[in-house]
Write an enzyme that holds these catalytic residues in place. Structure first.
Site, PDB file in Angstrom:
ATOM      1  N   ASP A 140      29.198  47.996 -23.049  1.00 52.51           N
ATOM      2  CA  ASP A 140      29.808  47.237 -21.965  1.00 52.51           C
ATOM      3  C   ASP A 140      31.298  47.567 -21.836  1.00 52.51           C
ATOM      4  OD1 ASP A 140      31.462  45.287 -23.486  1.00 52.51           O
ATOM      5  OD2 ASP A 140      29.549  44.509 -24.180  1.00 52.51           O
ATOM      6  N   ARG A 141      31.876  47.125 -20.759  1.00 50.88           N
ATOM      7  CA  ARG A 141      33.245  47.500 -20.379  1.00 50.88           C
ATOM      8  C   ARG A 141      34.262  47.258 -21.501  1.00 50.88           C
ATOM      9  NH1 ARG A 141      37.799  45.238 -18.339  1.00 50.88           N
ATOM     10  NH2 ARG A 141      38.931  46.368 -16.693  1.00 50.88           N
TER      11      ARG A 141
END
Length: 250
Positions: free
Chosen positions: A114-115
């Site tokens: 994820d980011r």
């Protein structure tokens, strides 16, 4: 299986495999593109992944011609704040920060981070290889180093190890162990068999805590050691599989 223009299947290949060889995406992604009517063969929209295409057929994806590309395999250290995606209209992706000369290879990330997470990520244009790595049947674990915002007590650690119910989904890591790293009782090594989206963050939130720092350190036995954020190493498919199965520090 569907034949195009009555051609023999002797020198043909399934459309979904052909598109994966062109770097359009992994097998499941490619099949969704076909079923969505985004692929044509010789000007005709094809909806069947098993359609057979020949070497002289003209295959187009989103009105652009595609052809097999050189299969490429990168070991990449994903920086924090970068999306594990091919493209995004608002934010930078892992593909955006690669050198422009790699653009024609149509690389994509194998799995996801994820980011706000960072660390070991594989990039390729080989859809079949991607499935070979991420499918649960492969048994390839992912190992993460996680810093929590506040110390986690022994009872909560035991609960985490046994598995937790997060929004109606039972999530259980293969293992969790404390790391001797400051701030004490905040750092853990977490090993997952298969990861759903934001799995570690969901488990930690269920335990009444939050993730401050998350790094993927291993894919199988391939270990991220000296490779700096944003850097990558190109290797052969055979070497990469050997690293994942038998071990290598990068």
């Amino acid at each position: 299986m569907t034949e195009i223009s009555g051609k023999s299947e002797k020198n043909t290949i399934r459309l979904n495999r052909f598109l994966a060889m062109c770097g359009v995406g992994a097998r499941r992604k490619v099949e969704s593109f076909i079923e969505g009517g985004r692929v044509t063969v010789n000007g005709r929209i094809i909806f069947e992944p098993g359609c057979q295409v020949a070497p002289d057929d003209i295959v187009m994806f989103d009105d652009l011609p595609v052809a097999p590309v050189k299969l490429t395999y990168l070991i990449f250290n994903k920086p924090k704040g970068i999306l594990s995606a091919v493209e995004d209209s608002r934010e930078q992706t892992v593909i955006d920060i690669l050198p422009p000369e790699l653009d024609p290879l149509r690389l994509f990330p194998v799995g996801r981070l994820d980011r706000e997470s960072e660390g070991l990520l594989l990039l390729t244009n080989d859809g079949m290889f991607s499935q070979q790595i991420i499918h649960p049947s492969a048994g390839i674990t992912k190992t993460y180093e996680v810093e929590l915002r506040k110390p986690l007590g022994e009872e909560q650690l035991i609960e985490w190890t046994k598995g937790v119910d997060a929004d109606g989904i039972f999530l259980k890591p293969q293992s969790v162990r404390r790391l001797s790293r400051k701030p004490m009782q905040c750092w853990f090594e977490v090993v997952l068999n298969e990861g759903i989206k934001r799995e570690i963050r969901l488990m930690v939130r269920t335990l009444g805590n939050d993730v401050r720092h998350l790094v993927r350190r291993k894919i199988g036995k391939l270990v991220l050691k000296d490779l700096q954020p944003g850097e990558y190493v190109s290797v052969s498919k055979e070497k990469l599989l050997d690293y994942v199965k038998n071990g290598k520090e990068i």
